[in-house]
Design a protein around this motif. Structure first.
Motif, PDB file in Angstrom:
ATOM      1  N   GLY A  15       9.233   0.639  -3.089  1.00 14.43           N
ATOM      2  CA  GLY A  15       8.197   0.071  -3.966  1.00 14.43           C
ATOM      3  C   GLY A  15       7.151  -0.684  -3.155  1.00 14.43           C
ATOM      4  O   GLY A  15       6.073  -1.000  -3.660  1.00 14.43           O
ATOM      5  N   MET A  16       7.453  -0.951  -1.879  1.00 16.02           N
ATOM      6  CA  MET A  16       6.452  -1.631  -1.049  1.00 16.02           C
ATOM      7  C   MET A  16       5.184  -0.783  -0.958  1.00 16.02           C
ATOM      8  O   MET A  16       4.072  -1.312  -0.982  1.00 16.02           O
ATOM      9  CB  MET A  16       7.000  -1.905   0.350  1.00 16.02           C
ATOM     10  CG  MET A  16       7.868  -3.159   0.427  1.00 16.02           C
ATOM     11  SD  MET A  16       8.397  -3.496   2.111  1.00 16.02           S
ATOM     12  CE  MET A  16       8.915  -5.214   1.949  1.00 16.02           C
ATOM     13  N   ASN A  17       5.353   0.544  -0.860  1.00 18.72           N
ATOM     14  CA  ASN A  17       4.163   1.408  -0.772  1.00 18.72           C
ATOM     15  C   ASN A  17       3.319   1.335  -2.043  1.00 18.72           C
ATOM     16  O   ASN A  17       2.091   1.315  -1.981  1.00 18.72           O
ATOM     17  CB  ASN A  17       4.581   2.859  -0.505  1.00 18.72           C
ATOM     18  CG  ASN A  17       4.897   3.075   0.965  1.00 18.72           C
ATOM     19  OD1 ASN A  17       4.277   2.463   1.838  1.00 18.72           O
ATOM     20  ND2 ASN A  17       5.866   3.931   1.240  1.00 18.72           N
ATOM     21  N   ALA A  18       3.989   1.289  -3.174  1.00 22.62           N
ATOM     22  CA  ALA A  18       3.266   1.181  -4.446  1.00 22.62           C
ATOM     23  C   ALA A  18       2.490  -0.140  -4.478  1.00 22.62           C
ATOM     24  O   ALA A  18       1.376  -0.212  -5.012  1.00 22.62           O
ATOM     25  CB  ALA A  18       4.247   1.259  -5.611  1.00 22.62           C
ATOM     26  N   ALA A  19       3.071  -1.178  -3.879  1.00 16.94           N
ATOM     27  CA  ALA A  19       2.400  -2.484  -3.843  1.00 16.94           C
ATOM     28  C   ALA A  19       1.180  -2.445  -2.914  1.00 16.94           C
ATOM     29  O   ALA A  19       0.102  -2.948  -3.259  1.00 16.94           O
ATOM     30  CB  ALA A  19       3.383  -3.567  -3.394  1.00 16.94           C
ATOM     31  N   ILE A  20       1.341  -1.825  -1.748  1.00 13.75           N
ATOM     32  CA  ILE A  20       0.221  -1.705  -0.795  1.00 13.75           C
ATOM     33  C   ILE A  20      -0.926  -0.947  -1.467  1.00 13.75           C
ATOM     34  O   ILE A  20      -2.106  -1.316  -1.364  1.00 13.75           O
ATOM     35  CB  ILE A  20       0.670  -0.924   0.480  1.00 13.75           C
ATOM     36  CG1 ILE A  20       1.759  -1.689   1.233  1.00 13.75           C
ATOM     37  CG2 ILE A  20      -0.516  -0.620   1.380  1.00 13.75           C
ATOM     38  CD1 ILE A  20       2.506  -0.843   2.268  1.00 13.75           C
ATOM     39  N   ARG A  21      -0.562   0.105  -2.158  1.00 11.51           N
ATOM     40  CA  ARG A  21      -1.563   0.935  -2.839  1.00 11.51           C
ATOM     41  C   ARG A  21      -2.323   0.114  -3.883  1.00 11.51           C
ATOM     42  O   ARG A  21      -3.562   0.146  -3.947  1.00 11.51           O
ATOM     43  CB  ARG A  21      -0.847   2.118  -3.501  1.00 11.51           C
ATOM     44  CG  ARG A  21      -1.699   3.000  -4.382  1.00 11.51           C
ATOM     45  CD  ARG A  21      -0.836   4.142  -4.900  1.00 11.51           C
ATOM     46  NE  ARG A  21      -1.521   5.018  -5.826  1.00 11.51           N
ATOM     47  CZ  ARG A  21      -1.578   4.821  -7.141  1.00 11.51           C
ATOM     48  NH1 ARG A  21      -0.988   3.750  -7.663  1.00 11.51           N
ATOM     49  NH2 ARG A  21      -2.199   5.688  -7.917  1.00 11.51           N
ATOM     50  N   ALA A  22      -1.578  -0.652  -4.684  1.00 12.50           N
ATOM     51  CA  ALA A  22      -2.212  -1.424  -5.759  1.00 12.50           C
ATOM     52  C   ALA A  22      -3.108  -2.529  -5.191  1.00 12.50           C
ATOM     53  O   ALA A  22      -4.219  -2.764  -5.690  1.00 12.50           O
ATOM     54  CB  ALA A  22      -1.142  -2.012  -6.672  1.00 12.50           C
ATOM     55  N   VAL A  23      -2.638  -3.195  -4.138  1.00 12.61           N
ATOM     56  CA  VAL A  23      -3.452  -4.263  -3.515  1.00 12.61           C
ATOM     57  C   VAL A  23      -4.747  -3.648  -2.974  1.00 12.61           C
ATOM     58  O   VAL A  23      -5.851  -4.172  -3.196  1.00 12.61           O
ATOM     59  CB  VAL A  23      -2.662  -4.958  -2.362  1.00 12.61           C
ATOM     60  CG1 VAL A  23      -3.567  -5.870  -1.545  1.00 12.61           C
ATOM     61  CG2 VAL A  23      -1.476  -5.743  -2.925  1.00 12.61           C
ATOM     62  N   THR A  24      -4.607  -2.535  -2.282  1.00 14.82           N
ATOM     63  CA  THR A  24      -5.779  -1.878  -1.679  1.00 14.82           C
ATOM     64  C   THR A  24      -6.791  -1.468  -2.753  1.00 14.82           C
ATOM     65  O   THR A  24      -7.987  -1.777  -2.669  1.00 14.82           O
ATOM     66  CB  THR A  24      -5.332  -0.619  -0.887  1.00 14.82           C
ATOM     67  OG1 THR A  24      -4.382  -1.026   0.089  1.00 14.82           O
ATOM     68  CG2 THR A  24      -6.507   0.068  -0.213  1.00 14.82           C
ATOM     69  N   ARG A  25      -6.289  -0.807  -3.766  1.00  7.35           N
ATOM     70  CA  ARG A  25      -7.209  -0.280  -4.789  1.00  7.35           C
ATOM     71  C   ARG A  25      -7.818  -1.424  -5.597  1.00  7.35           C
ATOM     72  O   ARG A  25      -9.011  -1.395  -5.921  1.00  7.35           O
ATOM     73  CB  ARG A  25      -6.468   0.713  -5.689  1.00  7.35           C
ATOM     74  CG  ARG A  25      -5.905   1.905  -4.895  1.00  7.35           C
ATOM     75  CD  ARG A  25      -6.595   3.207  -5.247  1.00  7.35           C
ATOM     76  NE  ARG A  25      -6.313   4.251  -4.279  1.00  7.35           N
ATOM     77  CZ  ARG A  25      -5.584   5.344  -4.514  1.00  7.35           C
ATOM     78  NH1 ARG A  25      -5.016   5.515  -5.686  1.00  7.35           N
ATOM     79  NH2 ARG A  25      -5.430   6.255  -3.574  1.00  7.35           N
TER      80      ARG A  25
END
Ligand code: F6P
Length: 323
Positions: A15-25
């Motif tokens: 889920g860390m990747n999903a978090a990185i994605r959301a922060v970035t976007r």
């Protein structure tokens, strides 16, 4: 805030990747420059920093681990290390940080934020679910499901051979993984650090004859000096009660891997968006938490306080449902 850096630190969690994605976007959506910082604090010191565009985080929501890599940095524990980290932030014009990690990572974040007066927001990324002020953490649900699936398999062999299994799971000093996976997999008991301090749980189980009416048993154990770990407990039973056919399974790092569940992806996405929102609201030194399905801001100090209580209600559910 015009620019933000994002990093993952400590043990990885699905889920860390999903978090990185959301922060970035969310950062880009709000007209910020977003920088991906590789290898946690270590990369902040060694300047492994790259500007992210929306497509830098494409095709990662379904992946376990962290595309930013992670590390436990000893250098960041030193003033000198943090000074270099700060200089690198200035060099890239990074004004704020989003740190995704567990208690160690958030402890580092709190020290750094105070020292240099930088806005830092944390996201609870750990399978352990050991942070205060949030009902759950990113990665916890996936790890629970992984343990549950492993337990279902162990049950097949445990019942076939009529054996007593001790299954060791992660969690450091927190029994949430053991307790909830015991409930989910129909295990007999969970030996967890929070209760080990109060009483000898193994002695109690032996006294009850494990499960009198059943011929096989599965007992979850949290890895921890307080519980002694599965190996030690099994040795004790083998020595004192040779009538039991005892086996041990240590699930280890397989608990940290795998594609995140829907729940973890959604949680991470909500928290990632909330982190950018918090920075825009001039929040400082807070971890994003979730309580009764609402996003909350938890001061770092409270989040990392090592007194997370175990749910007595859950303990009762396990005790009643395993008679
Ligand atoms: O904090 C996550 C965690 O998986 C703990 O449950 C465990 O004690 C620890 O990390 C293991 O760390 P490492 O992967 O560095 O051995």
């Amino acid at each position: 805030i015009k620019s933000v850096g994002v990093l993952t630190s400590g043990g990885d969690a699905p889920g860390m990747n999903a978090a990185i994605r959301a922060v970035t976007r969310a950062g880009i959506f709000n007209n910020m420059k977003v920088y991906g910082i590789y290898r946690g604090y270590r990369g902040l010191i060694s300047d492994e920093i790259m500007e992210f565009k929306t497509n830098s985080v494409s095709n990662i929501i379904q992946q376990g681990g962290t595309m930013l890599k992670t590390a436990r940095s000893a250098d960041f524990m030193t003033e000198e290390g943090r000074r270099i980290a700060y200089e690198n932030m200035q060099k890239h014009g990074i004004e704020a940080l989003v740190v995704i990690g567990g208690d160690g990572s958030l402890t580092g974040a709190a020290i750094f934020a105070n020292e240099y007066n930088i806005p830092v927001v944390g996201l609870p990324g750990t399978i352990d679910n050991d942070l205060n002020g949030t009902d759950t953490t990113i990665g916890y649900d996936t790890a629970l499901n992984t343990i549950m699936q492993s337990m279902d398999k162990i049950r097949d062999t445990a019942t076939s051979h009529e054996r007593l299994f001790f299954i060791e799971v992660m969690g450091r000093n927190c029994g949430y993984l053991a307790l909830n996976s015991a409930i989910a997999s129909g295990a007999e008991a969970a030996i967890i650090p929070e209760i080990s301090i109060e009483k000898d749980q193994l002695a109690e189980l032996i006294e009850q004859g494990f499960r009198k009416s059943k011929n096989s048993s599965m007992v979850l154990v949290t890895e921890s000096e307080v519980t002694g770990g599965a190996m030690k407990l099994a040795e004790r039973v083998k020595k004192e009660y040779p009538q039991y056919d005892v086996r041990v399974s240590i699930l280890g790092h397989l608990q940290r891997g795998g594609s995140p569940t829907a729940q973890d992806r959604i949680l991470a996405s909500r928290m990632g968006v909330a982190a950018i929102q918090a920075l825009m609201e001039y929040q400082r030194n807070v971890m994003i938490g979730i309580r009764e399905n609402e996003i909350v801001y938890v001061p770092f100090k409270r989040a990392i306080k090592k007194d997370r209580e175990i749910s007595r209600e859950m303990l009762e559910v396990l005790r009643i449902s395993s008679i």
